[in-house]
Design a protein around this motif. Structure first.
Motif, PDB file in Angstrom:
ATOM      1  N   TRP A   1       0.835  -1.203   0.000  1.00 56.79           N
ATOM      2  CA  TRP A   1       0.000   0.000   0.000  1.00 56.79           C
ATOM      3  C   TRP A   1       0.870   1.254   0.000  1.00 56.79           C
ATOM      4  N   ALA A   2       1.901   1.308   0.848  1.00 53.97           N
ATOM      5  CA  ALA A   2       2.758   2.488   0.971  1.00 53.97           C
ATOM      6  C   ALA A   2       3.494   2.773  -0.334  1.00 53.97           C
ATOM      7  N   LEU A   3       3.989   1.743  -0.967  1.00 52.60           N
ATOM      8  CA  LEU A   3       4.688   1.932  -2.241  1.00 52.60           C
ATOM      9  C   LEU A   3       3.730   2.473  -3.306  1.00 52.60           C
ATOM     10  N   ARG A   4       2.508   1.986  -3.287  1.00 55.20           N
ATOM     11  CA  ARG A   4       1.493   2.446  -4.235  1.00 55.20           C
ATOM     12  C   ARG A   4       1.193   3.931  -4.025  1.00 55.20           C
ATOM     13  N   VAL A   5       0.929   4.291  -2.785  1.00 48.64           N
ATOM     14  CA  VAL A   5       0.573   5.673  -2.470  1.00 48.64           C
ATOM     15  C   VAL A   5       1.755   6.612  -2.727  1.00 48.64           C
ATOM     16  N   GLY A   6       2.935   6.213  -2.277  1.00 49.38           N
ATOM     17  CA  GLY A   6       4.108   7.069  -2.445  1.00 49.38           C
ATOM     18  C   GLY A   6       4.430   7.357  -3.896  1.00 49.38           C
ATOM     19  N   GLN A   7       4.184   6.378  -4.764  1.00 51.44           N
ATOM     20  CA  GLN A   7       4.494   6.545  -6.180  1.00 51.44           C
ATOM     21  C   GLN A   7       3.387   7.281  -6.940  1.00 51.44           C
ATOM     22  N   ARG A   8       2.138   7.049  -6.556  1.00 51.18           N
ATOM     23  CA  ARG A   8       1.028   7.656  -7.286  1.00 51.18           C
ATOM     24  C   ARG A   8       0.793   9.114  -6.906  1.00 51.18           C
ATOM     25  N   ALA A   9       0.932   9.428  -5.650  1.00 54.88           N
ATOM     26  CA  ALA A   9       0.609  10.775  -5.174  1.00 54.88           C
ATOM     27  C   ALA A   9       1.597  11.791  -5.737  1.00 54.88           C
ATOM     28  N   PRO A  10       1.140  13.019  -5.950  1.00 59.73           N
ATOM     29  CA  PRO A  10       2.086  14.084  -6.306  1.00 59.73           C
ATOM     30  C   PRO A  10       3.028  14.330  -5.138  1.00 59.73           C
ATOM     31  N   PHE A  11       4.029  15.145  -5.360  1.00 60.65           N
ATOM     32  CA  PHE A  11       4.985  15.430  -4.293  1.00 60.65           C
ATOM     33  C   PHE A  11       4.255  16.143  -3.168  1.00 60.65           C
ATOM     34  N   LEU A  12       4.126  15.477  -2.030  1.00 59.84           N
ATOM     35  CA  LEU A  12       3.275  15.969  -0.949  1.00 59.84           C
ATOM     36  C   LEU A  12       3.855  17.175  -0.216  1.00 59.84           C
ATOM     37  N   MET A  13       5.110  17.511  -0.474  1.00 62.95           N
ATOM     38  CA  MET A  13       5.671  18.737   0.090  1.00 62.95           C
ATOM     39  C   MET A  13       5.140  19.969  -0.640  1.00 62.95           C
ATOM     40  N   ASN A  14       4.527  19.751  -1.781  1.00 63.60           N
ATOM     41  CA  ASN A  14       3.990  20.860  -2.563  1.00 63.60           C
ATOM     42  C   ASN A  14       2.500  21.084  -2.301  1.00 63.60           C
ATOM     43  N   VAL A  15       2.027  20.662  -1.163  1.00 73.50           N
ATOM     44  CA  VAL A  15       0.617  20.847  -0.795  1.00 73.50           C
ATOM     45  C   VAL A  15       0.555  21.847   0.355  1.00 73.50           C
ATOM     46  N   TYR A  16      -0.210  22.906   0.171  1.00 72.17           N
ATOM     47  CA  TYR A  16      -0.371  23.946   1.200  1.00 72.17           C
ATOM     48  C   TYR A  16      -1.541  23.533   2.094  1.00 72.17           C
ATOM     49  N   TYR A  17      -1.270  22.644   3.043  1.00 75.15           N
ATOM     50  CA  TYR A  17      -2.319  22.000   3.833  1.00 75.15           C
ATOM     51  C   TYR A  17      -3.176  22.996   4.608  1.00 75.15           C
ATOM     52  N   GLU A  18      -2.549  24.046   5.120  1.00 74.87           N
ATOM     53  CA  GLU A  18      -3.279  25.016   5.934  1.00 74.87           C
ATOM     54  C   GLU A  18      -4.391  25.711   5.153  1.00 74.87           C
ATOM     55  N   GLU A  19      -4.274  25.744   3.844  1.00 75.17           N
ATOM     56  CA  GLU A  19      -5.290  26.400   3.023  1.00 75.17           C
ATOM     57  C   GLU A  19      -6.377  25.427   2.570  1.00 75.17           C
ATOM     58  N   LEU A  20      -6.286  24.175   2.989  1.00 74.10           N
ATOM     59  CA  LEU A  20      -7.218  23.148   2.528  1.00 74.10           C
ATOM     60  C   LEU A  20      -8.084  22.591   3.653  1.00 74.10           C
TER      61      LEU A  20
END
Length: 285
Positions: A244-263
């Motif tokens: 599961w982790a390999l699937r998510v890590g590869q499919r998701a966009p680069f998660l450092m580029n998500v402005y979580y506070e605005e979401l």
């Protein structure tokens, strides 16, 4: 004795002459500076078109990046401490800093190649009590929203947004912030991945982080962390969580580029779908 007095007087006289010459030169230089300054003020009392010199930017961390030998010592002692006692967050943090320079530079470059990543690096948001009040967030976030889920996760487990370790061993202020942002995004990722803060859940998330960031500290945790697990939990990690982790890590966009506070107001399921994050499998206890 007479010769000694004569020599002493000679040295004193020469010193006074040299001092007088130096004083005259200093006065002359100060006068020239004053004249140039007055002339500049009279001709144009404005900031130059190219702006004033920018003071050297100082890193936010208090410690200086250690030299190579000390970095090796810090890495070795932190690694041993972290392996013996994984709950020593300070040791894990130090290990991540002294071993992560190359990966952090790559993470920074990926953020600079993305418009939202650039905004994050410019704003440098911090996850702390000043920016996130969990009680207010819970009250103001809509039902089923990312903000509601995050607030509940933090409050149910007694977590504080400010408990992540400060960066100590990274001198470059930009890379220091990338490391801080990585640490402070960890709980956001727990919520998005629907992973509990158990040893098994943490290790599953470390595999996602390893695929996403390539940080050596994530690799160390993912490799040696399973030694704490029972044989049954190691099997669960290997056969269920790891794929599961390999699937998510590869499919998701680069998660450092998500402005979580605005979401925070965005629906959690919609956000997961947009980020292509598949919630972690539920394991029956």
């Amino acid at each position: 004795m007479s010769n000694m007095h004569t020599a002493r007087n000679t040295v004193t006289r020469r010193f006074m002459q040299t001092f007088a010459q130096h004083s005259r030169r200093e006065n002359t230089a100060n006068q020239m500076i004053t004249k140039r300054s007055s002339a500049s003020t009279n001709t144009r009392n404005k900031i130059p078109f190219y702006g004033l010199p920018r003071p050297e930017k100082q890193p936010e961390n208090n410690d200086i990046s250690p030299p190579p030998l000390k970095r090796l010592v810090v890495a070795a002692t932190s690694a041993v401490t972290a392996l013996v006692n994984p709950e020593r967050a300070d040791a894990v943090a130090a290990l991540g800093e002294v071993t992560g320079t190359i990966s952090l530079q790559q993470m920074y470059d990926r953020m600079m190649q993305d418009s939202i990543g650039q905004t994050i690096l410019r704003d440098k948001p911090k996850v702390d009590g000043a920016s996130i009040n969990l009680d207010v967030l819970l009250e103001t976030s809509g039902s089923g929203s990312f903000g509601e889920a995050y607030a509940k996760f933090m409050m149910q487990h007694g977590f504080d947004p400010e408990e992540r370790s400060a960066v100590r061993y990274i001198a470059d202020p930009e890379l220091a912030y990338v490391m801080l942002r990585y640490r402070q995004s960890h709980d956001f990722w727990h919520v998005l991945c629907d992973l509990p803060p158990t040893v098994l859940g943490e290790l599953a998330l470390k595999w996602v982080e390893l695929v996403q960031t390539g940080l050596p500290v994530a690799a160390l945790s993912a490799t040696f962390g399973p030694l704490q697990l029972s044989a049954n939990d190691r099997d669960v990690l290997r056969t269920i969580y790891l794929p599961w982790a390999l699937r998510v890590g590869q499919r998701a966009p680069f998660l450092m580029n998500v402005y979580y506070e605005e979401l925070f107001q965005e629906n959690l399921d919609d956000l997961r779908e947009r980020l292509m994050i598949e919630p972690a499998p539920k394991i029956k206890s």
